[in-house]
Design an enzyme around this catalytic site. Structure first.
Site, PDB file in Angstrom:
ATOM      1  CB  ILE A   7     -39.043   8.536  -3.868  1.00 37.59           C
ATOM      2  CG1 ILE A   7     -37.880   8.198  -2.932  1.00 37.59           C
ATOM      3  CG2 ILE A   7     -39.259   7.420  -4.885  1.00 37.59           C
ATOM      4  CD1 ILE A   7     -38.058   6.899  -2.186  1.00 37.59           C
ATOM      5  N   GLY A   8     -39.540  10.422  -6.794  1.00 43.96           N
ATOM      6  CA  GLY A   8     -40.510  10.805  -7.795  1.00 43.96           C
ATOM      7  C   GLY A   8     -40.929   9.649  -8.675  1.00 43.96           C
ATOM      8  CE  LYS A  13     -35.021  15.705  -8.823  1.00 45.85           C
ATOM      9  NZ  LYS A  13     -35.693  17.012  -9.058  1.00 45.85           N
ATOM     10  CE1 TYR A  86     -55.493  19.630  -3.843  1.00 45.98           C
ATOM     11  CE2 TYR A  86     -55.687  17.483  -2.786  1.00 45.98           C
ATOM     12  CZ  TYR A  86     -55.586  18.242  -3.927  1.00 45.98           C
ATOM     13  OH  TYR A  86     -55.563  17.639  -5.166  1.00 45.98           O
ATOM     14  CG  ASP A  95     -44.674  15.623  -5.815  1.00 43.28           C
ATOM     15  OD1 ASP A  95     -45.791  15.406  -5.303  1.00 43.28           O
ATOM     16  OD2 ASP A  95     -44.464  15.465  -7.030  1.00 43.28           O
ATOM     17  CG  ASP A 116     -42.593  20.110  -9.740  1.00 45.37           C
ATOM     18  OD1 ASP A 116     -41.830  19.867 -10.693  1.00 45.37           O
ATOM     19  OD2 ASP A 116     -42.461  19.581  -8.625  1.00 45.37           O
ATOM     20  CB  THR A 119     -43.634  12.523 -14.621  1.00 45.54           C
ATOM     21  OG1 THR A 119     -42.272  12.095 -14.458  1.00 45.54           O
ATOM     22  CG2 THR A 119     -44.407  11.450 -15.357  1.00 45.54           C
TER      23      THR A 119
END
Length: 241
Positions: A7-8, A13, A86, A95, A116, A119
């Site tokens: 879910i973006g 998708k 990280y 994502d 990537d 957005t």
């Protein structure tokens, strides 16, 4: 079979995988997974993983609660087949994480830059030892078009499609060339900078936007629109094992 849900910021998708093979993919609203019924009736789904960059709507939560198979919600505590360096993993977009997992799975034992273009335009680096060191985030192509129009009173909102001259000859082409070429130069800059430290660097380009590149770079760039989905499938299988 695995059901993969990504879910973006713009769309959701849903993909079905049989082992490592992507069988089908559907796109829809990121606020309601209406097509989940279609896939569940069509395929014998055994398990599911969901990753989201937005807060799940109550509708989606109810839809997932009604499925007959286990659903793994990817978060920073989920076991993954790489080392994550990280410093604030709880703030890392899932994502972004899935993309580097997918790239590492497809090209193990290599130094990889994962780009990537959606957005947001993200850059991630994972080394040959499967250690993810982090990355950078900048505005994506449509975000740049929108911001110019929103922040500059006399600049129009234009579309990506159209002429992209070396130098714009009117306001429309000046904006389009400035945004698109600016992104291309930005990407080339990241690649050439990392190549100084990692001469064997390979690059994965994913997301909805496409760009042209200097011929010297084409040989090291692999385009894979479904890299995030493949990474999520890899994470799900890793947790099953």
């Amino acid at each position: 079979m695995n059901l993969i849900i990504d879910i973006g910021n713009t769309v959701a998708k849903l993909a079905v995988f049989d082992g490592d093979e992507q069988v089908e993919i559907l796109r829809g609203s990121n606020h309601s997974l209406d097509c989940i019924k279609i896939l569940c009736h069509k395929y014998p789904i055994d398990r599911c993983i969901i990753a989201s960059v937005i807060t799940l709507s109550n509708t989606i939560k109810k839809q997932l609660a009604n499925v007959s198979f286990p659903v793994l919600t990817l978060d920073y505590k989920t076991p993954i087949p790489i080392t994550n360096k990280y410093k604030t993993p709880e703030t890392l977009g899932m994502d972004r994480l899935a993309a580097v997992v997918g790239a590492n799975y497809l090209m193990p034992d290599r130094n990889l830059l994962v780009i990537d273009a959606g957005t947001a335009l993200t850059y991630e680096f994972i080394d040959a030892n499967a250690t993810y060191w982090g990355g950078n985030i900048s505005p994506g192509i449509y975000t740049r078009f929108k911001s110019l129009s929103a922040c500059c009173d006399k600049l129009p909102l234009i579309e990506k499609g159209g002429e992209v001259p070396e130098l714009g000859f009117n306001t429309e082409t000046a904006i389009r060339a400035g945004v698109i070429k600016g992104i291309e130069f930005e990407i080339i800059g990241y690649i050439t900078q990392l190549q100084k430290k990692y001469p064997d660097l390979l690059v994965f380009l994913t997301g909805g936007d496409k760009f042209s590149f200097d011929t010297k770079l084409k040989s090291i760039i692999f385009a894979d629109r479904f890299l995030v989905l493949k990474g999520l499938n890899r994470i799900l299988n890793y947790n099953v094992k």
